[in-house]
Design an enzyme around this catalytic site. Structure first.
Site, mmCIF file in Angstrom:
data_model
loop_
_atom_site.group_PDB
_atom_site.id
_atom_site.type_symbol
_atom_site.label_atom_id
_atom_site.label_comp_id
_atom_site.label_asym_id
_atom_site.label_seq_id
_atom_site.Cartn_x
_atom_site.Cartn_y
_atom_site.Cartn_z
ATOM 1 N N SER A 1 0.857 -1.182 0.000
ATOM 2 C CA SER A 1 0.000 0.000 0.000
ATOM 3 C C SER A 1 0.885 1.220 0.000
ATOM 4 C CB SER A 1 -0.899 0.060 1.247
ATOM 5 O OG SER A 1 -1.979 -0.814 1.127
ATOM 6 N N GLU B 1 -0.584 18.626 -6.764
ATOM 7 C CA GLU B 1 -1.942 18.675 -7.296
ATOM 8 C C GLU B 1 -2.905 17.745 -6.574
ATOM 9 O OE1 GLU B 1 1.248 19.712 -10.119
ATOM 10 O OE2 GLU B 1 0.860 17.893 -8.964
ATOM 11 N N SER B 2 -2.489 16.970 -5.592
ATOM 12 C CA SER B 2 -3.277 16.114 -4.705
ATOM 13 C C SER B 2 -2.545 14.808 -4.410
ATOM 14 C CB SER B 2 -4.701 15.868 -5.183
ATOM 15 O OG SER B 2 -5.451 15.338 -4.099
ATOM 16 N N HIS C 1 -3.336 0.076 -3.410
ATOM 17 C CA HIS C 1 -3.234 -1.125 -2.577
ATOM 18 C C HIS C 1 -3.207 -2.293 -3.543
ATOM 19 C CE1 HIS C 1 -3.298 -3.537 1.006
ATOM 20 N NE2 HIS C 1 -4.124 -4.349 0.368
ATOM 21 N N CYS D 1 -5.899 18.123 -8.968
ATOM 22 C CA CYS D 1 -6.567 19.423 -8.979
ATOM 23 C C CYS D 1 -5.949 20.285 -10.067
ATOM 24 C CB CYS D 1 -6.409 20.115 -7.621
ATOM 25 S SG CYS D 1 -7.163 19.192 -6.281
#
Length: 126
Positions: free
Chosen positions: A55, A62-63, A68, A83
């Protein structure tokens, strides 16, 4: 009004077991997917599970990109949220699909942060 971001949830199937179970390889591919999409990488955190699975998250300006893996199933659940207009989350998803040696990818995109024309404040009492 334009959305603030685009959020793609991808189901990647038929992936190579060895790739999905290798924490360094998964991290490298995730970082490169972010770069391929035009993102600016800030930080990464990845964890290897026992007996298998990885994971992790790549934080971008931008985010984020998150993953996983279930190597025993050849499956990776991927979350790419961007974003602005500079970064295309689909480029990241396509890069991941290719580099995990996947047979199939299905995905859906949700627009995030579509605000009403008239902004308003919401009070929260605690």
């Amino acid at each position: 009004m334009k959305p603030l971001g685009r959020h793609v949830l991808a189901e990647i199937y038929g992936c190579d077991f060895e790739i999905l179970n290798d924490i360094k390889k998964v991290e490298e591919i995730m970082v490169n997917a972010a770069l391929e999409a035009g993102a600016e990488v800030r930080e990464c955190v990845f964890h290897k599970f026992s007996p298998q699975g990885v994971s992790g998250v790549v934080v971008i300006s931008e985010s984020h990109l998150a993953i996983h893996t279930w190597p025993e199933l050849g499956y990776a659940a991927v979350d790419v949220f961007t974003c602005g207009e500079k970064v295309d989350p689909w480029d990241a998803c396509n890069y991941l699909t290719t580099n995990f040696s996947a047979k199939q990818m299905t995905a859906k995109e949700t627009k995030r942060g579509i605000h009403p024309v008239t902004p308003h404040r919401v009070a929260v009492n605690m």
